[in-house]
Design an enzyme around this catalytic site. Structure first.
Site, PDB file in Angstrom:
ATOM      1  N   LYS A 148       0.812  -1.219   0.000  1.00 29.07           N
ATOM      2  CA  LYS A 148       0.000   0.000   0.000  1.00 29.07           C
ATOM      3  C   LYS A 148       0.846   1.270   0.000  1.00 29.07           C
ATOM      4  CE  LYS A 148      -4.000  -2.209   2.155  1.00 29.07           C
ATOM      5  NZ  LYS A 148      -3.432  -3.568   2.128  1.00 29.07           N
TER       6      LYS A 148
ATOM      7  N   GLU B 161      -2.977   6.701   9.022  1.00 28.10           N
ATOM      8  CA  GLU B 161      -3.752   7.681   8.271  1.00 28.10           C
ATOM      9  C   GLU B 161      -5.006   8.056   9.040  1.00 28.10           C
ATOM     10  OE1 GLU B 161      -4.428   5.643   4.559  1.00 28.10           O
ATOM     11  OE2 GLU B 161      -6.268   4.702   5.267  1.00 28.10           O
TER      12      GLU B 161
ATOM     13  N   HIS C 208     -14.498  -6.314   8.156  1.00 31.02           N
ATOM     14  CA  HIS C 208     -13.819  -5.613   7.061  1.00 31.02           C
ATOM     15  C   HIS C 208     -13.829  -6.417   5.763  1.00 31.02           C
ATOM     16  CE1 HIS C 208     -12.394  -2.499   9.801  1.00 31.02           C
ATOM     17  NE2 HIS C 208     -11.902  -3.436  10.595  1.00 31.02           N
TER      18      HIS C 208
ATOM     19  N   ARG D 131      -6.290  -8.300  -9.551  1.00 30.36           N
ATOM     20  CA  ARG D 131      -6.873  -9.593  -9.932  1.00 30.36           C
ATOM     21  C   ARG D 131      -8.345  -9.374 -10.259  1.00 30.36           C
ATOM     22  NH1 ARG D 131      -9.826 -10.084  -5.285  1.00 30.36           N
ATOM     23  NH2 ARG D 131      -8.796  -9.415  -3.366  1.00 30.36           N
TER      24      ARG D 131
END
Length: 480
Positions: free
Chosen positions: A115, A199, A234, A291
């Site tokens: 990331k 973040e 999640h 993907r």
């Protein structure tokens, strides 16, 4: 490309095989000892056992799968999703052995799989980012200073991997050190990489992603958005296309941003660019999945394309024949992931034998399925049985069709997410489109589902009794 090997199992293996069959391409299935009698093994033209039940002794053995492919003179490997689908080393090894990897190049997989590297790659394209730092953080004191600058709550997040692992929401300064240790430990355990970054935590976000496809001739298309905000732990359970809240202008802006993300890493094939959408409908780049996604069918239905077919064509070096202006949204599609999980017990896996397994059928109903009646649900893999998809002329029709399809889907022997799906599609928040990623937290509990189920059973009993009483009043004249 005359023969492809599908390095996967279950419904996605069959899904890929169906398109290959349509294109006149032979297919090879690989399977573990636990999947010896699985439908994907029977569906393929050829099948090879590659190891024992645990995935690290079978479906994750990249080198062994490539050896099988070479022995059977396979032209290409389709990885599906999960397992080796985002393994850059596997993609690279396939290419070194002159086997086409039906997916992006290894460089893009590596870049977007991290990331922090992904954030660095897209920064020149002025794509909106969640406030925070774009480097690994290891010192809790530094994390506290960052949090003070951007404001609590913050999100401590693993740089590698996904699926909610290595992710912690922290609302107070006193909890930073403990939650950071947990995130690092979980990330190390899950991905072998303990790097985390910090973040701003976007409160009440919606999870909206854009499907992209890129060829080797410089063309990149987007196939509109998918709303994936209904999640547990999640992880997505319900998806739909299009989103109920995007305006045409916002859709175009997000679509172009997704195309730019693909261009930033010289992307090839099918990919998904994920965004967070805040309460003010401002969007922020989250990550790119390199993907085919589980939820790709809803994009196929509203855009009228076969994404797997496009994947294969692009992998063969062909140029995309479609132009962006040719793509239009038609109708509305919904998807429910049917997991062998118990929604009354924190969605824990429910293993057992599928004593009854009857699929719904009808116009506008699609089931991407990997099981059949009498099969055992193995404990070794993701517990998804199938994907239930409905398509209607508008959102309301798609919802009604979904509720009917859930009613017609008969499963006994294991608990599933079908009752949870019914709860979602009947809920006022979902029906009005006024929901976010906290849908489960805000509206769902096992007690609510139990109460709803009990009430429906009570009403059904009353109706049955009333019908019985009415039948008794009918005067039956004996036949002479």
């Amino acid at each position: 490309m005359k023969k492809i090997l599908i390095a996967n199992r279950g419904e996605i293996a069959i899904r890929v095989m169906k398109t290959a069959q349509k294109m006149g391409i032979k297919t090879v299935a690989v399977y573990s000892t636990a999947d010896r009698n699985a439908p994907h093994v029977k569906f393929a033209d050829e099948a090879v056992c590659i190891g024992e039940a645990p995935s690290n002794q079978s479906y994750l053995l990249g080198s062994k799968i490539i050896e099988v492919a070479k022995g059977l003179r396979v032209d290409g490997i389709h990885p599906g999703y999960g397992f080796l689908s985002e393994n850059a080393d596997f993609a690279e090894e396939a290419e070194k052995n002159d086997i086409i990897f039906i997916g992006p190049r290894s460089k893009a997989i590596k870049m977007m799989g991290d990331k922090l590297a992904a954030k660095d790659a897209v920064k020149d394209y002025e794509i909106p980012m969640v406030p925070g730092v774009d480097r690994a953080v290891t010192d809790p004191k530094e994390a506290v200073e960052i949090a003070k600058q951007i404001g609590f709550p913050i999100l401590i997040k693993a740089a590698a991997g996904g699926g909610g692992k290595g992710m912690r929401v922290v609302e107070q300064e006193k909890d930073v050190e403990e939650q950071m240790k947990r995130a690092i430990s979980e990330a190390t355990s899950a991905f072998g990489d303990g790097s985390v970054f910090v973040e701003k935590y976007v409160t009440s976000p919606r999870h909206v992603e854009i499907q992209v496809m890129a060829d080797s001739h410089g063309n990149v298309l987007h196939f509109f958005e998918r709303e994936c905000s209904v999640q547990r732990r999640h992880q997505k359970v319900v998806e739909e296309a299009p989103s109920a809240v995007l305006t045409p202008e916002l859709r175009e802006e997000m679509g172009q941003a997704a195309i730019n993300v693909a261009k930033s890493c010289d992307y090839l094939g099918a990919g998904t660019v994920e965004f967070l959408l805040d309460a003010d409908h401002k969007f922020y780049f989250l990550e790119m999945n390199t993907r085919l996604q589980v939820e790709h069918p809803v994009s196929e239905l509203i855009s009228g394309v076969d994404l797997v077919e496009l994947q294969i064509q692009v992998a063969r070096g062909e140029e995309l024949k479609i132009k962006q202006e040719d793509l239009k949204i038609n109708g509305h599609a919904l998807e429910l992931r049917v997991y062998a999980e118990d929604p009354l017990n924190d969605f824990l896996p429910s293993v057992g034998t599928l004593e009854t397994y009857k699929l719904p059928v009808g116009n506008g109903v699609r089931v991407d399925n990997g099981f059949e009646e009498g099969m055992d649900v193995p404990i070794y893999y993701d517990p998804m049985l199938s994907k239930l998809i409905t398509y209607g002329k508008d959102r309301d029709e798609a919802i009604q069709m979904m509720l009917k399809a859930i009613e017609d889907y008969h499963i006994e022997g294991v608990q599933t997410t079908l009752p949870f799906g019914k709860f979602v599609f009947e809920h006022e928040a979902f029906r009005t489109g006024n929901f976010d990623t906290h849908f489960v937290k805000n509206y769902y509990s096992p007690e609510v589902l139990k109460a709803k189920t009990n009430e429906e059973a009570r009403i059904a009993a009353i109706i049955a009794l009333k019908r019985y009483q009415e039948d008794q009043k009918i005067l039956r004249t004996p036949i002479l």
